[in-house]
Design a protein around this motif. Structure first.
Motif, PDB file in Angstrom:
ATOM      1  N   LEU A 189      11.968  16.293   0.788  1.00  8.85           N
ATOM      2  CA  LEU A 189      12.496  15.356  -0.204  1.00  8.85           C
ATOM      3  C   LEU A 189      13.915  15.684  -0.629  1.00  8.85           C
ATOM      4  CD1 LEU A 189       9.338  15.377  -2.445  1.00  8.85           C
ATOM      5  CD2 LEU A 189       9.950  13.728  -0.706  1.00  8.85           C
ATOM      6  N   PRO A 190      14.896  15.272   0.138  1.00 11.00           N
ATOM      7  CA  PRO A 190      16.278  15.502  -0.300  1.00 11.00           C
ATOM      8  C   PRO A 190      16.529  14.843  -1.662  1.00 11.00           C
ATOM      9  CG  PRO A 190      16.210  14.669   1.953  1.00 11.00           C
ATOM     10  CD  PRO A 190      14.819  14.583   1.402  1.00 11.00           C
ATOM     11  N   GLU A 191      17.269  15.526  -2.481  1.00 14.23           N
ATOM     12  CA  GLU A 191      17.563  15.027  -3.828  1.00 14.23           C
ATOM     13  C   GLU A 191      18.159  13.626  -3.813  1.00 14.23           C
ATOM     14  OE1 GLU A 191      16.934  16.306  -6.869  1.00 14.23           O
ATOM     15  OE2 GLU A 191      15.832  17.909  -5.895  1.00 14.23           O
ATOM     16  N   LYS A 192      18.907  13.290  -2.786  1.00 10.84           N
ATOM     17  CA  LYS A 192      19.574  11.990  -2.750  1.00 10.84           C
ATOM     18  C   LYS A 192      18.597  10.827  -2.640  1.00 10.84           C
ATOM     19  CE  LYS A 192      20.325  12.125   2.212  1.00 10.84           C
ATOM     20  NZ  LYS A 192      21.277  12.102   3.284  1.00 10.84           N
ATOM     21  N   TRP A 193      17.325  11.091  -2.279  1.00 18.75           N
ATOM     22  CA  TRP A 193      16.369  10.001  -2.122  1.00 18.75           C
ATOM     23  C   TRP A 193      15.883   9.455  -3.454  1.00 18.75           C
ATOM     24  CZ3 TRP A 193      12.685  11.684   2.402  1.00 18.75           C
ATOM     25  CH2 TRP A 193      13.425  11.682   3.585  1.00 18.75           C
ATOM     26  N   GLY A 194      15.967  10.217  -4.496  1.00 15.00           N
ATOM     27  CA  GLY A 194      15.583   9.734  -5.814  1.00 15.00           C
ATOM     28  C   GLY A 194      14.098   9.855  -6.103  1.00 15.00           C
ATOM     29  N   THR A 195      13.737   9.491  -7.318  1.00  8.44           N
ATOM     30  CA  THR A 195      12.367   9.691  -7.780  1.00  8.44           C
ATOM     31  C   THR A 195      11.372   8.747  -7.130  1.00  8.44           C
ATOM     32  OG1 THR A 195      12.757   8.257  -9.680  1.00  8.44           O
ATOM     33  CG2 THR A 195      13.052  10.627 -10.013  1.00  8.44           C
ATOM     34  N   GLU A 196      11.817   7.604  -6.619  1.00 13.09           N
ATOM     35  CA  GLU A 196      10.865   6.698  -5.968  1.00 13.09           C
ATOM     36  C   GLU A 196      10.205   7.393  -4.785  1.00 13.09           C
ATOM     37  OE1 GLU A 196      14.176   5.742  -6.374  1.00 13.09           O
ATOM     38  OE2 GLU A 196      13.792   4.695  -8.246  1.00 13.09           O
ATOM     39  N   VAL A 197      10.975   8.111  -4.023  1.00 12.62           N
ATOM     40  CA  VAL A 197      10.430   8.827  -2.873  1.00 12.62           C
ATOM     41  C   VAL A 197       9.548   9.976  -3.340  1.00 12.62           C
ATOM     42  CG1 VAL A 197      11.016  10.233  -0.877  1.00 12.62           C
ATOM     43  CG2 VAL A 197      12.305   8.157  -1.353  1.00 12.62           C
ATOM     44  N   LEU A 198       9.955  10.678  -4.384  1.00  8.94           N
ATOM     45  CA  LEU A 198       9.153  11.776  -4.904  1.00  8.94           C
ATOM     46  C   LEU A 198       7.755  11.290  -5.272  1.00  8.94           C
ATOM     47  CD1 LEU A 198      11.730  13.565  -7.222  1.00  8.94           C
ATOM     48  CD2 LEU A 198      10.860  14.390  -5.047  1.00  8.94           C
ATOM     49  N   GLU A 199       7.682  10.151  -5.913  1.00 11.22           N
ATOM     50  CA  GLU A 199       6.394   9.617  -6.327  1.00 11.22           C
ATOM     51  C   GLU A 199       5.550   9.197  -5.136  1.00 11.22           C
ATOM     52  OE1 GLU A 199       7.511   6.604  -9.088  1.00 11.22           O
ATOM     53  OE2 GLU A 199       8.393   8.067 -10.432  1.00 11.22           O
ATOM     54  N   ASN A 200       6.175   8.769  -4.053  1.00 14.51           N
ATOM     55  CA  ASN A 200       5.434   8.354  -2.869  1.00 14.51           C
ATOM     56  C   ASN A 200       4.970   9.542  -2.036  1.00 14.51           C
ATOM     57  OD1 ASN A 200       5.718   5.615  -3.437  1.00 14.51           O
ATOM     58  ND2 ASN A 200       7.673   5.509  -2.396  1.00 14.51           N
ATOM     59  N   ILE A 201       5.650  10.666  -2.132  1.00 12.96           N
ATOM     60  CA  ILE A 201       5.304  11.837  -1.339  1.00 12.96           C
ATOM     61  C   ILE A 201       4.283  12.714  -2.068  1.00 12.96           C
ATOM     62  CG2 ILE A 201       6.198  13.956  -0.307  1.00 12.96           C
ATOM     63  CD1 ILE A 201       6.984  11.447   1.233  1.00 12.96           C
ATOM     64  N   TRP A 202       4.410  12.846  -3.385  1.00  7.20           N
ATOM     65  CA  TRP A 202       3.458  13.649  -4.150  1.00  7.20           C
ATOM     66  C   TRP A 202       2.211  12.823  -4.410  1.00  7.20           C
ATOM     67  CZ3 TRP A 202       3.596  18.705  -4.575  1.00  7.20           C
ATOM     68  CH2 TRP A 202       4.821  19.362  -4.427  1.00  7.20           C
ATOM     69  N   THR A 203       1.472  12.574  -3.331  1.00  4.72           N
ATOM     70  CA  THR A 203       0.221  11.818  -3.372  1.00  4.72           C
ATOM     71  C   THR A 203      -0.800  12.546  -2.506  1.00  4.72           C
ATOM     72  OG1 THR A 203       0.811  10.523  -1.420  1.00  4.72           O
ATOM     73  CG2 THR A 203       1.444   9.604  -3.570  1.00  4.72           C
ATOM     74  N   LYS A 204      -2.054  12.087  -2.564  1.00  5.72           N
ATOM     75  CA  LYS A 204      -3.082  12.652  -1.693  1.00  5.72           C
ATOM     76  C   LYS A 204      -2.686  12.507  -0.227  1.00  5.72           C
ATOM     77  CE  LYS A 204      -7.388  11.947  -2.585  1.00  5.72           C
ATOM     78  NZ  LYS A 204      -8.699  11.378  -2.918  1.00  5.72           N
TER      79      LYS A 204
END
Length: 79
Positions: free
Chosen positions: A54-69
């Motif tokens: 998760l590169p920082e430049k991707w933003g929180t939308e990506v973080l929320e999609n990756i930190w899932t089951k």
């Protein structure tokens, strides 16, 4: 020694606050525990793989999609 689901959840909640992740990290902690039985090396390895994807430049939308089951499952394949 192993991490409990609660300890994993607590660690992820701290990470979430620091990185502005708005996700159900309690469920993510349960999923990580299912793959690792709380073994510290494996818990850390999965979390590291997710974080490094998760590169920082991707933003929180990506973080929320990756930190899932599903995100945990995708990064746990090699274990």
């Amino acid at each position: 020694m192993s991490f409990s689901t609660g300890q994993i959840s607590q660690m992820l909640e701290e990470y979430g606050r620091d990185h502005h992740v708005v996700a159900d990290l309690g469920k993510v902690a349960e999923e990580i525990f299912q793959y690792t039985s709380g073994y510290p090396y494996l818990v850390s390895a999965i979390c590291k793989r997710i974080d490094e994807d998760l590169p920082e430049k991707w933003g929180t939308e990506v973080l929320e999609n990756i930190w899932t089951k599903e995100g945990v499952a995708m990064r746990s394949v090699c274990f």
